[in-house]
Design a protein around this motif. Structure first.
Motif, PDB file in Angstrom:
ATOM      1  N   HIS A 102       0.826  -1.213   0.000  1.00  0.00           N
ATOM      2  CA  HIS A 102       0.000   0.000   0.000  1.00  0.00           C
ATOM      3  C   HIS A 102       0.859   1.260   0.000  1.00  0.00           C
ATOM      4  CE1 HIS A 102      -2.710  -3.056   1.806  1.00  0.00           C
ATOM      5  NE2 HIS A 102      -3.654  -2.387   1.183  1.00  0.00           N
ATOM      6  N   ASN A 103       0.342   2.289  -0.632  1.00  0.00           N
ATOM      7  CA  ASN A 103       0.861   3.647  -0.536  1.00  0.00           C
ATOM      8  C   ASN A 103      -0.346   4.566  -0.691  1.00  0.00           C
ATOM      9  OD1 ASN A 103       3.254   5.431  -0.362  1.00  0.00           O
ATOM     10  ND2 ASN A 103       2.551   6.143  -2.370  1.00  0.00           N
ATOM     11  N   SER A 104      -0.398   5.650   0.083  1.00  0.00           N
ATOM     12  CA  SER A 104      -1.615   6.464   0.086  1.00  0.00           C
ATOM     13  C   SER A 104      -1.866   7.163  -1.249  1.00  0.00           C
ATOM     14  CB  SER A 104      -1.573   7.500   1.214  1.00  0.00           C
ATOM     15  OG  SER A 104      -0.423   8.311   1.099  1.00  0.00           O
ATOM     16  N   GLU A 105      -0.851   7.254  -2.101  1.00  0.00           N
ATOM     17  CA  GLU A 105      -1.009   7.740  -3.470  1.00  0.00           C
ATOM     18  C   GLU A 105      -0.570   6.615  -4.396  1.00  0.00           C
ATOM     19  OE1 GLU A 105       1.087  10.966  -6.512  1.00  0.00           O
ATOM     20  OE2 GLU A 105       1.242  11.253  -4.352  1.00  0.00           O
ATOM     21  N   PHE A 106      -1.450   6.195  -5.298  1.00  0.00           N
ATOM     22  CA  PHE A 106      -1.068   5.122  -6.208  1.00  0.00           C
ATOM     23  C   PHE A 106      -1.746   5.315  -7.560  1.00  0.00           C
ATOM     24  CE2 PHE A 106      -4.723   3.684  -3.795  1.00  0.00           C
ATOM     25  CZ  PHE A 106      -5.502   2.925  -4.656  1.00  0.00           C
ATOM     26  N   THR A 107      -1.378   4.472  -8.508  1.00  0.00           N
ATOM     27  CA  THR A 107      -1.858   4.635  -9.890  1.00  0.00           C
ATOM     28  C   THR A 107      -2.875   3.565 -10.224  1.00  0.00           C
ATOM     29  OG1 THR A 107       0.310   5.516 -10.507  1.00  0.00           O
ATOM     30  CG2 THR A 107      -1.164   4.896 -12.293  1.00  0.00           C
ATOM     31  N   MET A 108      -3.989   3.995 -10.777  1.00  0.00           N
ATOM     32  CA  MET A 108      -5.086   3.095 -11.094  1.00  0.00           C
ATOM     33  C   MET A 108      -5.417   3.160 -12.584  1.00  0.00           C
ATOM     34  SD  MET A 108      -8.911   3.049  -9.387  1.00  0.00           S
ATOM     35  CE  MET A 108      -8.330   2.394  -7.815  1.00  0.00           C
ATOM     36  N   LEU A 109      -5.720   2.005 -13.133  1.00  0.00           N
ATOM     37  CA  LEU A 109      -6.337   1.911 -14.450  1.00  0.00           C
ATOM     38  C   LEU A 109      -7.794   1.546 -14.233  1.00  0.00           C
ATOM     39  CD1 LEU A 109      -6.517   1.449 -17.562  1.00  0.00           C
ATOM     40  CD2 LEU A 109      -5.728  -0.890 -17.125  1.00  0.00           C
ATOM     41  N   GLU A 110      -8.689   2.351 -14.771  1.00  0.00           N
ATOM     42  CA  GLU A 110     -10.120   2.064 -14.630  1.00  0.00           C
ATOM     43  C   GLU A 110     -10.766   2.136 -16.005  1.00  0.00           C
ATOM     44  OE1 GLU A 110     -13.740   3.446 -11.643  1.00  0.00           O
ATOM     45  OE2 GLU A 110     -11.657   3.348 -10.990  1.00  0.00           O
ATOM     46  N   TRP A 111     -11.619   1.145 -16.315  1.00  0.00           N
ATOM     47  CA  TRP A 111     -12.304   1.214 -17.601  1.00  0.00           C
ATOM     48  C   TRP A 111     -13.730   0.679 -17.500  1.00  0.00           C
ATOM     49  CZ3 TRP A 111      -8.779  -2.806 -16.819  1.00  0.00           C
ATOM     50  CH2 TRP A 111      -9.091  -4.093 -17.292  1.00  0.00           C
ATOM     51  N   TYR A 112     -14.569   1.185 -18.413  1.00  0.00           N
ATOM     52  CA  TYR A 112     -15.992   0.874 -18.432  1.00  0.00           C
ATOM     53  C   TYR A 112     -16.393   0.467 -19.836  1.00  0.00           C
ATOM     54  CZ  TYR A 112     -16.178   2.895 -13.811  1.00  0.00           C
ATOM     55  OH  TYR A 112     -15.953   3.143 -12.488  1.00  0.00           O
ATOM     56  N   ARG A 113     -17.231  -0.604 -19.905  1.00  0.00           N
ATOM     57  CA  ARG A 113     -17.623  -1.194 -21.180  1.00  0.00           C
ATOM     58  C   ARG A 113     -19.134  -1.319 -21.266  1.00  0.00           C
ATOM     59  NH1 ARG A 113     -15.440  -2.172 -25.473  1.00  0.00           N
ATOM     60  NH2 ARG A 113     -13.810  -3.725 -25.590  1.00  0.00           N
ATOM     61  N   PRO A 114     -19.818  -0.323 -21.844  1.00  0.00           N
ATOM     62  CA  PRO A 114     -21.264  -0.444 -22.043  1.00  0.00           C
ATOM     63  C   PRO A 114     -21.612  -1.702 -22.830  1.00  0.00           C
ATOM     64  CG  PRO A 114     -20.557   1.800 -22.452  1.00  0.00           C
ATOM     65  CD  PRO A 114     -19.307   0.989 -22.294  1.00  0.00           C
ATOM     66  N   ALA A 115     -22.677  -2.362 -22.387  1.00  0.00           N
ATOM     67  CA  ALA A 115     -23.220  -3.561 -23.049  1.00  0.00           C
ATOM     68  C   ALA A 115     -22.321  -4.787 -22.929  1.00  0.00           C
ATOM     69  CB  ALA A 115     -23.528  -3.280 -24.522  1.00  0.00           C
ATOM     70  N   LEU A 116     -21.226  -4.687 -22.188  1.00  0.00           N
ATOM     71  CA  LEU A 116     -20.355  -5.850 -22.002  1.00  0.00           C
ATOM     72  C   LEU A 116     -20.724  -6.532 -20.683  1.00  0.00           C
ATOM     73  CD1 LEU A 116     -17.975  -6.799 -23.828  1.00  0.00           C
ATOM     74  CD2 LEU A 116     -16.439  -5.924 -22.085  1.00  0.00           C
ATOM     75  N   SER A 117     -20.929  -7.848 -20.721  1.00  0.00           N
ATOM     76  CA  SER A 117     -21.284  -8.580 -19.508  1.00  0.00           C
ATOM     77  C   SER A 117     -20.065  -8.712 -18.600  1.00  0.00           C
ATOM     78  CB  SER A 117     -21.805  -9.970 -19.860  1.00  0.00           C
ATOM     79  OG  SER A 117     -20.740 -10.794 -20.327  1.00  0.00           O
ATOM     80  N   LEU A 118     -20.326  -9.066 -17.345  1.00  0.00           N
ATOM     81  CA  LEU A 118     -19.236  -9.272 -16.402  1.00  0.00           C
ATOM     82  C   LEU A 118     -18.342 -10.425 -16.867  1.00  0.00           C
ATOM     83  CD1 LEU A 118     -18.615  -7.665 -13.860  1.00  0.00           C
ATOM     84  CD2 LEU A 118     -19.719  -9.443 -12.506  1.00  0.00           C
ATOM     85  N   LYS A 119     -18.954 -11.460 -17.446  1.00  0.00           N
ATOM     86  CA  LYS A 119     -18.172 -12.581 -17.967  1.00  0.00           C
ATOM     87  C   LYS A 119     -17.278 -12.128 -19.112  1.00  0.00           C
ATOM     88  CE  LYS A 119     -18.646 -17.304 -19.730  1.00  0.00           C
ATOM     89  NZ  LYS A 119     -19.620 -18.390 -20.070  1.00  0.00           N
ATOM     90  N   ASP A 120     -17.806 -11.314 -20.007  1.00  0.00           N
ATOM     91  CA  ASP A 120     -16.999 -10.789 -21.116  1.00  0.00           C
ATOM     92  C   ASP A 120     -15.872  -9.900 -20.595  1.00  0.00           C
ATOM     93  OD1 ASP A 120     -18.493 -12.081 -23.053  1.00  0.00           O
ATOM     94  OD2 ASP A 120     -19.862 -10.387 -23.341  1.00  0.00           O
ATOM     95  N   LEU A 121     -16.168  -9.138 -19.541  1.00  0.00           N
ATOM     96  CA  LEU A 121     -15.131  -8.285 -18.957  1.00  0.00           C
ATOM     97  C   LEU A 121     -14.017  -9.139 -18.348  1.00  0.00           C
ATOM     98  CD1 LEU A 121     -14.229  -5.393 -18.350  1.00  0.00           C
ATOM     99  CD2 LEU A 121     -15.449  -5.555 -16.171  1.00  0.00           C
ATOM    100  N   MET A 122     -14.350 -10.294 -17.782  1.00  0.00           N
ATOM    101  CA  MET A 122     -13.317 -11.214 -17.289  1.00  0.00           C
ATOM    102  C   MET A 122     -12.374 -11.611 -18.417  1.00  0.00           C
ATOM    103  SD  MET A 122     -15.137 -13.946 -14.756  1.00  0.00           S
ATOM    104  CE  MET A 122     -16.163 -13.463 -13.392  1.00  0.00           C
ATOM    105  N   HIS A 123     -12.945 -11.949 -19.582  1.00  0.00           N
ATOM    106  CA  HIS A 123     -12.113 -12.347 -20.721  1.00  0.00           C
ATOM    107  C   HIS A 123     -11.214 -11.192 -21.164  1.00  0.00           C
ATOM    108  CE1 HIS A 123     -13.966 -16.217 -21.074  1.00  0.00           C
ATOM    109  NE2 HIS A 123     -15.157 -15.743 -21.389  1.00  0.00           N
ATOM    110  N   GLU A 124     -11.774  -9.978 -21.203  1.00  0.00           N
ATOM    111  CA  GLU A 124     -10.964  -8.835 -21.606  1.00  0.00           C
ATOM    112  C   GLU A 124      -9.856  -8.558 -20.599  1.00  0.00           C
ATOM    113  OE1 GLU A 124     -12.131  -5.183 -24.028  1.00  0.00           O
ATOM    114  OE2 GLU A 124     -12.519  -4.544 -21.950  1.00  0.00           O
ATOM    115  N   THR A 125     -10.173  -8.673 -19.302  1.00  0.00           N
ATOM    116  CA  THR A 125      -9.171  -8.467 -18.264  1.00  0.00           C
ATOM    117  C   THR A 125      -8.056  -9.497 -18.379  1.00  0.00           C
ATOM    118  OG1 THR A 125     -10.877  -7.563 -16.799  1.00  0.00           O
ATOM    119  CG2 THR A 125      -8.804  -8.265 -15.781  1.00  0.00           C
ATOM    120  N   SER A 126      -8.426 -10.746 -18.637  1.00  0.00           N
ATOM    121  CA  SER A 126      -7.429 -11.797 -18.831  1.00  0.00           C
ATOM    122  C   SER A 126      -6.523 -11.474 -20.016  1.00  0.00           C
ATOM    123  CB  SER A 126      -8.130 -13.137 -19.051  1.00  0.00           C
ATOM    124  OG  SER A 126      -7.189 -14.165 -19.292  1.00  0.00           O
ATOM    125  N   ASP A 127      -7.110 -10.983 -21.109  1.00  0.00           N
ATOM    126  CA  ASP A 127      -6.313 -10.605 -22.279  1.00  0.00           C
ATOM    127  C   ASP A 127      -5.341  -9.475 -21.945  1.00  0.00           C
ATOM    128  OD1 ASP A 127      -7.646 -12.487 -23.810  1.00  0.00           O
ATOM    129  OD2 ASP A 127      -9.048 -11.036 -24.696  1.00  0.00           O
TER     130      ASP A 127
END
Length: 320
Positions: A102-127
């Motif tokens: 942990h560090n109180s300041e850190f770097t995040m990647l955040e993304w949002y996918r309209p119409a993409l299911s949670l299962k599809d997002l798992m596949h994209e995250t794995s890729d």
């Protein structure tokens, strides 16, 4: 006085390569990179997160604002305004979080996918993980929160009572008095007995959390007709890397959750947080969507085979 960074040049170079890989990954998928403010007049209500508070002047008037713990709220306002699929690489802040992971300041990647299911997002995250980590990552195992508990502790966290969880904690040597905090005991057992074992042979996508842990996710029924949160977390080498939701878009339900959080904060002696009314106004216009936040410093730790964040960031909070 030592002015030098805690990480080496190789870590700086690896970070630059990783960011280039991520940007190329999303460019190929037509996901737009965006930027949103890191300061807001609203703060996160989650009792387990502490926002960094600051003061700034707008038109000469002093106002209390908060550094973002995640870019989630303004990114959802963009989604509601028709942005389509978006991602962001940004700094986030969580007060008094320091240590090996942990560090109180850190770097995040955040993304949002309209119409993409949670299962599809798992596949994209794995890729994406394979793109960033290469041969270190094989296809992940999907495991429910319930089955992870049952495998390691022989207890169903979705149905366990406070007494059940206390007894289990005592049985494994975690004899800590948390009063009547049922979720506190669940988190204690998870963090000490379940999490450290996840993701060593292959990444683990942990799914179907207890409904009390839904946060900004929808809830649903699992195969055993138990209520669960529609979310997943990603673990590699016992390290939590990412947190994903089938995003809740019901503003009335989310307001109730925010208000419940603030009630709990008062019980715990914490200050209630201002609710983001802009987000609640935007939510009815937001498309059905899945979203995920991934800690890039931790991902770099894994890529560089380092044991602590200080080995992959320049200046930790202690020397910033």
């Amino acid at each position: 006085m030592n002015y030098q960074p805690t990480c080496g040049l190789s870590a700086l170079q690896a970070r630059a390569r990783m960011y280039a890989t991520i940007r190329q990954f999303f460019a190929e998928r037509n996901v737009l990179e965006v930027e949103t403010p890191i300061l807001s007049k609203a703060g996160v209500t989650d009792v387990h997160l502490a926002s960094v508070k600051t003061q700034r002047h707008i038109a000469g008037k002093a106002q209390t604002h908060y550094l973002q713990t995640s870019p989630e709220f303004p990114m959802k306002r963009l989604l509601a305004s028709g942005s389509g699929a978006i991602y962001q690489i940004c700094k986030v802040f969580r007060d008094d979080e320091h240590g090996r992971k942990h560090n109180s300041e850190f770097t995040m990647l955040e993304w949002y996918r309209p119409a993409l299911s949670l299962k599809d997002l798992m596949h994209e995250t794995s890729d994406l993980l394979q793109a960033c980590l290469g041969d270190r990552v094989t296809r992940p195992v999907v495991l429910s929160y319930k089955h992870a508990f049952e495998d390691r502790l022989d207890i169903n966290p979705l149905q366990a009572t406070l007494i059940d969880l206390k007894t289990c904690a005592q049985r494994v040597g975690l004899d800590i008095d948390l009063g009547d905090d049922r979720l506190g005991y669940m988190d204690l057992l998870f963090s000490h007995m379940v999490e450290p074992s996840l993701g060593f042979d292959t990444p683990v996508f942990l799914t179907d959390f207890p409904p009390e842990m839904a946060s900004l996710a929808k809830t649903r029924l699992n195969d055993d007709n138990e209520q669960v949160a529609a979310r997943f977390e990603v673990y590699i080498d016992g390290l939590e890397l990412a947190n994903a939701y089938d995003e809740l878009i019901d503003a009335d339900v989310l307001r109730l959750r925010f208000e419940a959080d603030n009630s709990e904060r008062k019980k715990l002696g914490l200050n209630p947080m201002p609710i983001d009314e802009y987000l609640l106004a935007a939510l009815p216009h937001m498309p059905e969507c899945s979203g995920i936040a991934l800690g890039l410093d931790r991902l770099l730790m894994i890529a560089q085979q380092k044991l602590k964040l200080a080995d992959v960031i320049t200046f930790p909070a202690e020397i910033a």
